[in-house]
Each structure stands twice: as structure tokens, then as C-alpha cells.
Design a protein around this motif. Sequence first.
Motif, PDB file in Angstrom:
ATOM      1  N   THR A   1       8.232   5.642 -12.702  1.00 33.85           N
ATOM      2  CA  THR A   1       7.805   6.605 -11.763  1.00 33.85           C
ATOM      3  C   THR A   1       6.492   7.449 -12.282  1.00 33.85           C
ATOM      4  O   THR A   1       6.314   7.733 -13.596  1.00 33.85           O
ATOM      5  CB  THR A   1       8.844   7.351 -11.538  1.00 33.85           C
ATOM      6  OG1 THR A   1       8.524   8.515 -10.661  1.00 33.85           O
ATOM      7  CG2 THR A   1       9.258   8.237 -12.912  1.00 33.85           C
ATOM      8  N   ASP A   2       5.846   7.655 -11.221  1.00 33.08           N
ATOM      9  CA  ASP A   2       4.536   8.576 -11.425  1.00 33.08           C
ATOM     10  C   ASP A   2       5.015  10.024 -11.552  1.00 33.08           C
ATOM     11  O   ASP A   2       6.382  10.019 -11.116  1.00 33.08           O
ATOM     12  CB  ASP A   2       3.717   8.400 -10.217  1.00 33.08           C
ATOM     13  CG  ASP A   2       2.675   9.331 -10.182  1.00 33.08           C
ATOM     14  OD1 ASP A   2       1.806   9.949 -11.179  1.00 33.08           O
ATOM     15  OD2 ASP A   2       2.670  10.185  -9.174  1.00 33.08           O
ATOM     16  N   LEU A   3       4.450  10.805 -12.015  1.00 33.80           N
ATOM     17  CA  LEU A   3       5.051  12.055 -12.388  1.00 33.80           C
ATOM     18  C   LEU A   3       4.332  13.109 -11.200  1.00 33.80           C
ATOM     19  O   LEU A   3       5.105  13.658 -10.426  1.00 33.80           O
ATOM     20  CB  LEU A   3       4.542  12.775 -13.636  1.00 33.80           C
ATOM     21  CG  LEU A   3       5.256  11.845 -14.869  1.00 33.80           C
ATOM     22  CD1 LEU A   3       4.790  12.527 -16.106  1.00 33.80           C
ATOM     23  CD2 LEU A   3       6.937  12.240 -14.766  1.00 33.80           C
ATOM     24  N   ASP A   4       3.083  13.586 -11.381  1.00 34.49           N
ATOM     25  CA  ASP A   4       2.594  14.557 -10.308  1.00 34.49           C
ATOM     26  C   ASP A   4       2.784  14.064  -9.036  1.00 34.49           C
ATOM     27  O   ASP A   4       2.080  12.936  -8.587  1.00 34.49           O
ATOM     28  CB  ASP A   4       1.000  15.086 -10.693  1.00 34.49           C
ATOM     29  CG  ASP A   4       1.196  15.732 -12.199  1.00 34.49           C
ATOM     30  OD1 ASP A   4       2.066  15.693 -12.767  1.00 34.49           O
ATOM     31  OD2 ASP A   4      -0.144  15.979 -12.440  1.00 34.49           O
ATOM     32  N   GLY A   5       3.421  14.861  -8.094  1.00 31.68           N
ATOM     33  CA  GLY A   5       3.451  14.513  -6.732  1.00 31.68           C
ATOM     34  C   GLY A   5       4.576  13.614  -6.285  1.00 31.68           C
ATOM     35  O   GLY A   5       4.905  13.287  -5.158  1.00 31.68           O
ATOM     36  N   SER A   6       5.242  13.023  -7.436  1.00 28.88           N
ATOM     37  CA  SER A   6       6.133  11.897  -7.130  1.00 28.88           C
ATOM     38  C   SER A   6       7.423  12.639  -7.797  1.00 28.88           C
ATOM     39  O   SER A   6       8.207  13.280  -6.978  1.00 28.88           O
ATOM     40  CB  SER A   6       6.008  10.735  -8.084  1.00 28.88           C
ATOM     41  OG  SER A   6       4.815  10.200  -7.246  1.00 28.88           O
ATOM     42  N   LEU A   7       7.840  12.485  -9.021  1.00 28.82           N
ATOM     43  CA  LEU A   7       9.036  12.993  -9.606  1.00 28.82           C
ATOM     44  C   LEU A   7       8.811  14.573  -9.713  1.00 28.82           C
ATOM     45  O   LEU A   7       9.875  15.532  -9.676  1.00 28.82           O
ATOM     46  CB  LEU A   7       9.407  12.517 -10.980  1.00 28.82           C
ATOM     47  CG  LEU A   7      10.356  13.020 -11.802  1.00 28.82           C
ATOM     48  CD1 LEU A   7      11.804  13.047 -10.979  1.00 28.82           C
ATOM     49  CD2 LEU A   7      10.681  12.444 -13.066  1.00 28.82           C
TER      50      LEU A   7
ATOM     51  N   GLY B   1       5.245   5.974  -6.730  1.00 30.91           N
ATOM     52  CA  GLY B   1       3.844   6.708  -6.693  1.00 30.91           C
ATOM     53  C   GLY B   1       3.454   7.253  -5.563  1.00 30.91           C
ATOM     54  O   GLY B   1       3.965   6.946  -4.268  1.00 30.91           O
ATOM     55  N   ASP B   2       2.482   8.226  -5.451  1.00 31.75           N
ATOM     56  CA  ASP B   2       2.201   8.888  -4.364  1.00 31.75           C
ATOM     57  C   ASP B   2       0.449   8.744  -4.029  1.00 31.75           C
ATOM     58  O   ASP B   2       0.062   9.188  -3.198  1.00 31.75           O
ATOM     59  CB  ASP B   2       2.248  10.539  -4.442  1.00 31.75           C
ATOM     60  CG  ASP B   2       1.419  11.142  -5.320  1.00 31.75           C
ATOM     61  OD1 ASP B   2       1.337  10.490  -6.477  1.00 31.75           O
ATOM     62  OD2 ASP B   2       1.213  12.174  -5.268  1.00 31.75           O
ATOM     63  N   SER B   3      -0.202   8.001  -5.126  1.00 31.10           N
ATOM     64  CA  SER B   3      -1.665   8.047  -4.840  1.00 31.10           C
ATOM     65  C   SER B   3      -2.213   6.636  -5.015  1.00 31.10           C
ATOM     66  O   SER B   3      -1.555   5.705  -5.554  1.00 31.10           O
ATOM     67  CB  SER B   3      -2.188   8.802  -5.959  1.00 31.10           C
ATOM     68  OG  SER B   3      -1.780  10.160  -6.047  1.00 31.10           O
ATOM     69  N   HIS B   4      -3.778   6.407  -4.967  1.00 27.90           N
ATOM     70  CA  HIS B   4      -4.381   5.411  -5.018  1.00 27.90           C
ATOM     71  C   HIS B   4      -4.233   4.762  -6.455  1.00 27.90           C
ATOM     72  O   HIS B   4      -4.083   3.605  -6.377  1.00 27.90           O
ATOM     73  CB  HIS B   4      -5.646   5.919  -5.050  1.00 27.90           C
ATOM     74  CG  HIS B   4      -6.828   4.744  -4.722  1.00 27.90           C
ATOM     75  ND1 HIS B   4      -6.798   3.822  -3.591  1.00 27.90           N
ATOM     76  CD2 HIS B   4      -7.363   4.262  -5.749  1.00 27.90           C
ATOM     77  CE1 HIS B   4      -7.525   2.788  -4.056  1.00 27.90           C
ATOM     78  NE2 HIS B   4      -8.108   3.070  -5.260  1.00 27.90           N
ATOM     79  N   ASN B   5      -4.029   5.629  -7.362  1.00 27.48           N
ATOM     80  CA  ASN B   5      -3.960   4.814  -8.774  1.00 27.48           C
ATOM     81  C   ASN B   5      -2.615   4.310  -9.020  1.00 27.48           C
ATOM     82  O   ASN B   5      -2.393   3.621 -10.059  1.00 27.48           O
ATOM     83  CB  ASN B   5      -4.304   5.895  -9.955  1.00 27.48           C
ATOM     84  CG  ASN B   5      -3.458   7.029 -10.002  1.00 27.48           C
ATOM     85  OD1 ASN B   5      -2.569   7.524  -9.134  1.00 27.48           O
ATOM     86  ND2 ASN B   5      -3.407   7.705 -11.175  1.00 27.48           N
ATOM     87  N   ASP B   6      -1.622   4.602  -7.961  1.00 27.11           N
ATOM     88  CA  ASP B   6      -0.176   3.978  -8.180  1.00 27.11           C
ATOM     89  C   ASP B   6      -0.119   2.523  -7.576  1.00 27.11           C
ATOM     90  O   ASP B   6       0.943   1.705  -7.540  1.00 27.11           O
ATOM     91  CB  ASP B   6       0.717   4.879  -7.642  1.00 27.11           C
ATOM     92  CG  ASP B   6       0.935   5.993  -8.550  1.00 27.11           C
ATOM     93  OD1 ASP B   6       0.863   6.013  -9.669  1.00 27.11           O
ATOM     94  OD2 ASP B   6       0.587   7.241  -7.581  1.00 27.11           O
ATOM     95  N   ILE B   7      -1.257   2.302  -6.677  1.00 26.84           N
ATOM     96  CA  ILE B   7      -1.253   1.091  -6.057  1.00 26.84           C
ATOM     97  C   ILE B   7      -0.754  -0.362  -6.668  1.00 26.84           C
ATOM     98  O   ILE B   7       0.178  -0.958  -6.285  1.00 26.84           O
ATOM     99  CB  ILE B   7      -2.476   0.911  -5.122  1.00 26.84           C
ATOM    100  CG1 ILE B   7      -2.329   2.017  -3.919  1.00 26.84           C
ATOM    101  CG2 ILE B   7      -2.365  -0.647  -4.371  1.00 26.84           C
ATOM    102  CD1 ILE B   7      -3.428   1.966  -2.936  1.00 26.84           C
TER     103      ILE B   7
HETATM  104 MG   LIG Z   1       0.848  11.303  -8.645  1.00 24.94          MG
END
Ligand SMILES: [Mg+2]
Length: 275
Positions: free
Chosen positions: A6-12, A218-224
Motif C-alpha cells: 500500500t501507498d501511504l499518502d492519500g491511500s492509507l 495507490g492513488d497517484s501516477h507513481n503508483d501505476i
Molecule cells: Mg499517494
Amino acid sequence: MRLIFTDLDGSLLDHHSYSFAAAVPLLAKLDALAVPVIPITSKTFAEVTALRDQLNNRHPFIVENGAAIYIPSRYFKTQPEHAILENGFWVLRNVPRRAKWQQLLAERAADFGDEFKTFDSLYKDSGAAGVAAVTGLSLKASELANQREHSEPVHWLGSQSRKSTFVYRLIEAGATVLQGGRFLNIGGDVDKGRAMLQLRDLYQRETNSKDCETLAIGDSHNDIAMLEAASSALVIRADKRSPPTLKRSENCYTSQLIGPEGWVEGVSLWLEKSL
Ligand SMILES: [Mg+2]
């Protein structure tokens, strides 16, 4: 075995308050089910270790967008090949350390003298306050954010066209340059997807099986990259922008709710096998 990356900021974590309160009961349930929750984030080692204590999380984690994997020592039966022991962790580094990028920038300083400021020089000139003034982070957060290990953020002060030349020269010298909100980030070629699969392979080796089921969140481009590479993908909806779009459509879900509430919504579906 099931694994959650899991991504942190904006996700968890809530994008604004950094709260994960909504997910606490589900995190306890995942713990009871022995499903590891593995943070994979742009944050630094120092930032994640502080959070990990609050989350009561004892699992491996991946920092700086895939630059390094930290595994608590003795988490697996044997130390992974190429891992080095540091502060109680087996560490796998995928890119060169920060000093290399600082050196590269120092070499550019003659040509672009007063057109850029590195995070490191802001910090050396005026401490955490210098970083805080440019980032808008709190003093404590600036302190932690400066403890980067694999990249150097740069505050660009010159013109747009000079910036293009600057970026071009750095890329030519082997750096990867990412435009963040306020900073250009100079570092190696990192990828959350690759790092996720690397760690998944270690779990598979440990359990002697090839059937690790992964959920990436994730919630962002860098999570794709990791969202595309996992067995299942959970895209967390954001507040004021549209969620990233994926090529895949199988085993993929975009939350209705935002941040940690969306995290709970999607992970619950995944546990029920409806994702
Ligand atoms: Mg994020």
C-alpha cells in the motif's frame, strides 16, 4: 499467501490530516488473518519508521518510490542475497545513494550557479527551517524529509528554458529527474512495480510456493507500475483530481470513498474475493 502493498499518502493516510483512524479495525483484522500490510511509498526510511510504530506494523516496507526495500532482520528464514544488515534491517538497495546525485549536482553548480538550491544546501544554510520555508512542511517533517538516502530534491530558481537545459544535462549524466510539486527530484531509475515484485519473490521463496496473491493500493501516477503488476489493484479516489487510469480492467477497482475510507472499502471487497 496474500500480501497487501500500500501507498501511504492519500491511500492509507488521509491526504491532509495523515490520519489512518478509519482503517484501524481493518488493520487489526488483517493482522489476525496474517495478511502482511507492506507500505510502499515516496517517503524516506526515517518517515516510515516513525509511522510504522504508530501503525504497529512489523512487516517489511519499501521507501523512496522503490529505491530500497527494508526487511526486519530474521523476518525470513534466510537473509536475502545482496541484502546488507543495517540498524536491525536487511536492506536491498536498487539505486545509488544520495551522495552520488549530490556529486553530480555539484559538478553542475559551475554552469547553473545561483539557479538552483539543493535540499541539502537549504538544510546546511538554515537547518530544518530552511527546508520548511520552501516546502511548507513543519519543522519536524522537514527534518525527516531531509533524511533522504537515494535522491536529492532541487528547488529551481531560474527560467523555464534554463531548467530544460539543466534537466537535459542531468539525464545525459545518468540521472532520473522527476518533477514533484515544488521540487525536481534527482535520483536513480526507481519503480514501485519492480520493487513490489522483488519483495513478493522473497515471500514466494520463503513459502516455497508460486501463488502469492498481491493487492496493490495507490492513488497517484507513481503508483501505476505496481497497480498494473499486482494480482489485484485498488485505486483510491482523491479529493480534487481524477484517479489514475490503468490499462488493466481485470481484478481492478476504484474506490468510491476517498483516502483511508476508500482503502477500507476496497480492501474489504478484496477480502470477500469480490475484487
Ligand atoms: Mg499517494
